[in-house]
Design a protein around this motif. Structure first.
Motif, PDB file in Angstrom:
ATOM      1  N   SER A  33      33.167 -11.491  92.220  1.00  0.00           N
ATOM      2  CA  SER A  33      31.955 -12.149  91.725  1.00  0.00           C
ATOM      3  C   SER A  33      31.618 -13.391  92.544  1.00  0.00           C
ATOM      4  O   SER A  33      30.436 -13.688  92.759  1.00  0.00           O
ATOM      5  CB  SER A  33      32.093 -12.501  90.241  1.00  0.00           C
ATOM      6  N   ALA A  34      32.622 -14.110  93.019  1.00  0.00           N
ATOM      7  CA  ALA A  34      32.359 -15.294  93.848  1.00  0.00           C
ATOM      8  C   ALA A  34      31.706 -14.897  95.167  1.00  0.00           C
ATOM      9  O   ALA A  34      30.787 -15.568  95.644  1.00  0.00           O
ATOM     10  CB  ALA A  34      33.659 -16.048  94.119  1.00  0.00           C
ATOM     11  N   LEU A  35      32.167 -13.812  95.754  1.00  0.00           N
ATOM     12  CA  LEU A  35      31.592 -13.369  97.025  1.00  0.00           C
ATOM     13  C   LEU A  35      30.180 -12.818  96.833  1.00  0.00           C
ATOM     14  O   LEU A  35      29.286 -13.106  97.625  1.00  0.00           O
ATOM     15  CB  LEU A  35      32.486 -12.308  97.665  1.00  0.00           C
ATOM     16  N   LEU A  36      29.984 -12.032  95.780  1.00  0.00           N
ATOM     17  CA  LEU A  36      28.654 -11.475  95.535  1.00  0.00           C
ATOM     18  C   LEU A  36      27.648 -12.556  95.153  1.00  0.00           C
ATOM     19  O   LEU A  36      26.458 -12.424  95.431  1.00  0.00           O
ATOM     20  CB  LEU A  36      28.725 -10.396  94.448  1.00  0.00           C
ATOM     21  N   ALA A  37      28.122 -13.628  94.551  1.00  0.00           N
ATOM     22  CA  ALA A  37      27.231 -14.723  94.159  1.00  0.00           C
ATOM     23  C   ALA A  37      26.569 -15.372  95.373  1.00  0.00           C
ATOM     24  O   ALA A  37      25.497 -15.965  95.257  1.00  0.00           O
ATOM     25  CB  ALA A  37      27.996 -15.771  93.358  1.00  0.00           C
ATOM     26  N   LEU A  38      27.182 -15.243  96.533  1.00  0.00           N
ATOM     27  CA  LEU A  38      26.597 -15.823  97.745  1.00  0.00           C
ATOM     28  C   LEU A  38      25.218 -15.241  98.039  1.00  0.00           C
ATOM     29  O   LEU A  38      24.366 -15.911  98.614  1.00  0.00           O
ATOM     30  CB  LEU A  38      27.528 -15.605  98.944  1.00  0.00           C
ATOM     31  N   TYR A  39      24.978 -14.005  97.624  1.00  0.00           N
ATOM     32  CA  TYR A  39      23.664 -13.390  97.832  1.00  0.00           C
ATOM     33  C   TYR A  39      22.576 -14.037  96.981  1.00  0.00           C
ATOM     34  O   TYR A  39      21.403 -13.914  97.282  1.00  0.00           O
ATOM     35  CB  TYR A  39      23.702 -11.889  97.513  1.00  0.00           C
ATOM     36  N   ARG A  40      22.968 -14.699  95.920  1.00  0.00           N
ATOM     37  CA  ARG A  40      21.989 -15.269  94.990  1.00  0.00           C
ATOM     38  C   ARG A  40      21.653 -16.728  95.285  1.00  0.00           C
ATOM     39  O   ARG A  40      20.862 -17.338  94.590  1.00  0.00           O
ATOM     40  CB  ARG A  40      22.521 -15.142  93.561  1.00  0.00           C
ATOM     41  N   LEU A  41      22.255 -17.274  96.307  1.00  0.00           N
ATOM     42  CA  LEU A  41      22.062 -18.680  96.632  1.00  0.00           C
ATOM     43  C   LEU A  41      20.892 -18.874  97.588  1.00  0.00           C
ATOM     44  O   LEU A  41      20.544 -17.970  98.348  1.00  0.00           O
ATOM     45  CB  LEU A  41      23.333 -19.247  97.284  1.00  0.00           C
ATOM     46  N   SER A  42      20.348 -20.060  97.572  1.00  0.00           N
ATOM     47  CA  SER A  42      19.295 -20.377  98.540  1.00  0.00           C
ATOM     48  C   SER A  42      19.907 -20.406  99.936  1.00  0.00           C
ATOM     49  O   SER A  42      21.132 -20.547 100.100  1.00  0.00           O
ATOM     50  CB  SER A  42      18.676 -21.742  98.228  1.00  0.00           C
ATOM     51  N   LYS A  43      19.072 -20.299 100.930  1.00  0.00           N
ATOM     52  CA  LYS A  43      19.540 -20.324 102.318  1.00  0.00           C
ATOM     53  C   LYS A  43      20.288 -21.623 102.615  1.00  0.00           C
ATOM     54  O   LYS A  43      21.342 -21.616 103.253  1.00  0.00           O
ATOM     55  CB  LYS A  43      18.351 -20.165 103.262  1.00  0.00           C
ATOM     56  N   GLU A  44      19.763 -22.740 102.134  1.00  0.00           N
ATOM     57  CA  GLU A  44      20.382 -24.048 102.389  1.00  0.00           C
ATOM     58  C   GLU A  44      21.772 -24.135 101.764  1.00  0.00           C
ATOM     59  O   GLU A  44      22.721 -24.606 102.386  1.00  0.00           O
ATOM     60  CB  GLU A  44      19.500 -25.186 101.868  1.00  0.00           C
ATOM     61  N   THR A  45      21.878 -23.680 100.528  1.00  0.00           N
ATOM     62  CA  THR A  45      23.172 -23.717  99.838  1.00  0.00           C
ATOM     63  C   THR A  45      24.161 -22.787 100.530  1.00  0.00           C
ATOM     64  O   THR A  45      25.325 -23.134 100.736  1.00  0.00           O
ATOM     65  CB  THR A  45      23.008 -23.317  98.361  1.00  0.00           C
ATOM     66  N   HIS A  46      23.697 -21.610 100.893  1.00  0.00           N
ATOM     67  CA  HIS A  46      24.541 -20.644 101.591  1.00  0.00           C
ATOM     68  C   HIS A  46      25.070 -21.238 102.899  1.00  0.00           C
ATOM     69  O   HIS A  46      26.263 -21.125 103.215  1.00  0.00           O
ATOM     70  CB  HIS A  46      23.742 -19.363 101.868  1.00  0.00           C
ATOM     71  N   GLU A  47      24.218 -21.903 103.646  1.00  0.00           N
ATOM     72  CA  GLU A  47      24.630 -22.519 104.917  1.00  0.00           C
ATOM     73  C   GLU A  47      25.642 -23.638 104.691  1.00  0.00           C
ATOM     74  O   GLU A  47      26.595 -23.785 105.459  1.00  0.00           O
ATOM     75  CB  GLU A  47      23.410 -23.030 105.680  1.00  0.00           C
TER      76      GLU A  47
END
Length: 89
Positions: A33-47
């Motif tokens: 779930s932690a890894l899949l949650a990365l898809y739901r983040l904004s581009k800035e947060t992901h970076e």
């Protein structure tokens, strides 16, 4: 409902030195779930998260079953995230 037992909570509190030691040598283990949650983040947060993970990349561990679950659920999670923005795969 009973009162909150602060003594039970306090046993998990670490002093500064112990916390420093823990963070400097720990291994970070991720669940699906932690890894899949990365898809739901904004581009800035992901970076931002990617920069942090890059600094500790030698101490990251993803169990085999997590990898399996991630690959099994990746496409559906990605589609859900894209639909939130009105896009399609």
């Amino acid at each position: 409902m009973g009162n909150f037992d602060t003594n039970a909570f306090n046993k998990y509190m670490l002093d500064t030195e112990t916390e420093k030691d823990l963070w400097s040598g720990c291994v970070f283990v991720f669940d699906t779930s932690a890894l899949l949650a990365l898809y739901r983040l904004s581009k800035e947060t992901h970076e931002s998260i990617e920069k942090v993970l890059d600094k500790v990349k030698e101490r990251l561990w993803i169990p085999n079953h997590v990898q399996f679950e991630f690959m099994k659920n990746r496409e559906g999670t990605l589609n859900d995230a894209l639909q939130m923005y009105g896009l399609e795969l």
